[in-house]
Design an enzyme around this catalytic site. Sequence first.
Site, PDB file in Angstrom:
ATOM      1  N   SER A 181      33.165  54.522  43.801  1.00  0.00           N
ATOM      2  CA  SER A 181      34.292  55.233  44.489  1.00  0.00           C
ATOM      3  C   SER A 181      33.779  56.480  44.598  1.00  0.00           C
ATOM      4  CB  SER A 181      35.453  54.893  43.313  1.00  0.00           C
ATOM      5  OG  SER A 181      35.619  53.761  43.029  1.00  0.00           O
TER       6      SER A 181
HETATM    7  N1  SAH Z   1      33.766  50.836  39.123  1.00  0.00           N
HETATM    8  C1  SAH Z   1      32.694  50.787  40.321  1.00  0.00           C
HETATM    9  C2  SAH Z   1      32.986  50.422  41.458  1.00  0.00           C
HETATM   10  C3  SAH Z   1      33.787  49.268  41.714  1.00  0.00           C
HETATM   11  S1  SAH Z   1      33.415  48.249  43.407  1.00  0.00           S
HETATM   12  C4  SAH Z   1      31.740  51.992  40.165  1.00  0.00           C
HETATM   13  O1  SAH Z   1      31.785  52.745  39.278  1.00  0.00           O
HETATM   14  O2  SAH Z   1      30.528  51.952  40.815  1.00  0.00           O
HETATM   15  C5  SAH Z   1      34.094  46.779  42.949  1.00  0.00           C
HETATM   16  C6  SAH Z   1      33.542  45.875  42.114  1.00  0.00           C
HETATM   17  O3  SAH Z   1      34.534  44.819  41.712  1.00  0.00           O
HETATM   18  C7  SAH Z   1      32.374  45.356  42.706  1.00  0.00           C
HETATM   19  O4  SAH Z   1      30.991  45.373  42.408  1.00  0.00           O
HETATM   20  C8  SAH Z   1      32.823  43.746  42.901  1.00  0.00           C
HETATM   21  O5  SAH Z   1      31.754  42.752  42.967  1.00  0.00           O
HETATM   22  C9  SAH Z   1      33.800  43.726  41.694  1.00  0.00           C
HETATM   23  N2  SAH Z   1      34.655  42.444  41.638  1.00  0.00           N
HETATM   24  C10 SAH Z   1      35.355  42.027  42.717  1.00  0.00           C
HETATM   25  N3  SAH Z   1      35.954  40.971  42.303  1.00  0.00           N
HETATM   26  C11 SAH Z   1      35.838  41.006  40.987  1.00  0.00           C
HETATM   27  C12 SAH Z   1      36.363  40.117  39.846  1.00  0.00           C
HETATM   28  N4  SAH Z   1      37.202  39.153  39.876  1.00  0.00           N
HETATM   29  N5  SAH Z   1      35.972  40.411  38.685  1.00  0.00           N
HETATM   30  C13 SAH Z   1      34.837  41.384  38.309  1.00  0.00           C
HETATM   31  N6  SAH Z   1      34.434  41.964  39.331  1.00  0.00           N
HETATM   32  C14 SAH Z   1      35.042  41.726  40.529  1.00  0.00           C
END
Ligand code: SAH
Length: 217
Positions: free
Chosen positions: A65
Site C-alpha cells: 500500500s
Molecule cells: N498489507 C500488505 C498489502 C496487502 S495486499 C503490505 O503491507 O504489503 C493484499 C494481500 O491480501 C495480498 O497479498 C493477497 O494475497 C492477500 N489476500 C487476499 N485475500 C486474502 C484472504 N482471504 N486471506 C488472507 N490474505 C488474503
Amino acid sequence: MTGRDPWQDARDRMVDTQIASRGVTDILVLAAMRKVPRHLFIPGPARESAYSDYPLPIGHGQTISQPYIVGVMTSLLALREEDRVLEIGAGSGYQAAILGTIAREVVSIERIPAVAELARENLARAGLRNVRVIVGDGTNGYADGAPYDAIIVTAATPAVPAPLVIQLAEGGRLVAPVGSRDLQELVRLTRRGDQVTRETFGGVVFVPLIGEHGWEA
Ligand code: SAH
C-alpha cells in the site's frame, strides 16, 4: 557503533511530507514509520521508489500500500503497546512490521503461500520478532489467537467478514476497505459490549480479498 541507514533521510522525508503533513498525528505511528526499513519489503527495481507516494508491485499480482494509507489505517486502529493485533493480507509484511513495532504481538494471515514466505523473509530481515505470518483464508480470521484488540484488513472486501467481528476484544477496533472491487471506503468498527459502532472515512483502492467471506477468485 553501527552505521547510519542511508535510507533514513528518504524515510524521514516520507513521514514529514506524505504522512504528518496530511494529518496523521499519532506519535506511535509516525515513529514506527520513521523506523521500519520499508525498502526491505520491496523487491527488484521498484525498491528505488520505496519511499514514494504510491503503492508498488510486490509480485503475484499483489501490491504494498501507499505509505499514507498505511499511516491512516494504522492510526485509525488507535494502537497501544500492550495490544494484540490481527492483520488479514500480509502481502510484503510492511504493514505487519508497522503494527509489530507499535504493539505487543501480531498475527498476519496470507492466502498465497509464496507471498507469505516473502513476508516472513522481509520481516526477519527487518528484525521483527513479534509477528507471525500464517497461510490461510483470513476472511475466517484466526480463532486460535482471538480475541484481538485490533484487526486490520488490507484487501478490498464487499462487507466486513462476520468472523472478524466475533474475534474482536471488548473495546477492540477493526479497520477495513469496504465496497466494490474497484473502489472502497475505509470503515472502522468498534466493539463496546454487544454494541458495534461503525464510522466511515475516505475512499481507497485495494486488491480484492478472496475467500469464504470475501470475493470469489
Ligand atoms: N498489507 C500488505 C498489502 C496487502 S495486499 C503490505 O503491507 O504489503 C493484499 C494481500 O491480501 C495480498 O497479498 C493477497 O494475497 C492477500 N489476500 C487476499 N485475500 C486474502 C484472504 N482471504 N486471506 C488472507 N490474505 C488474503
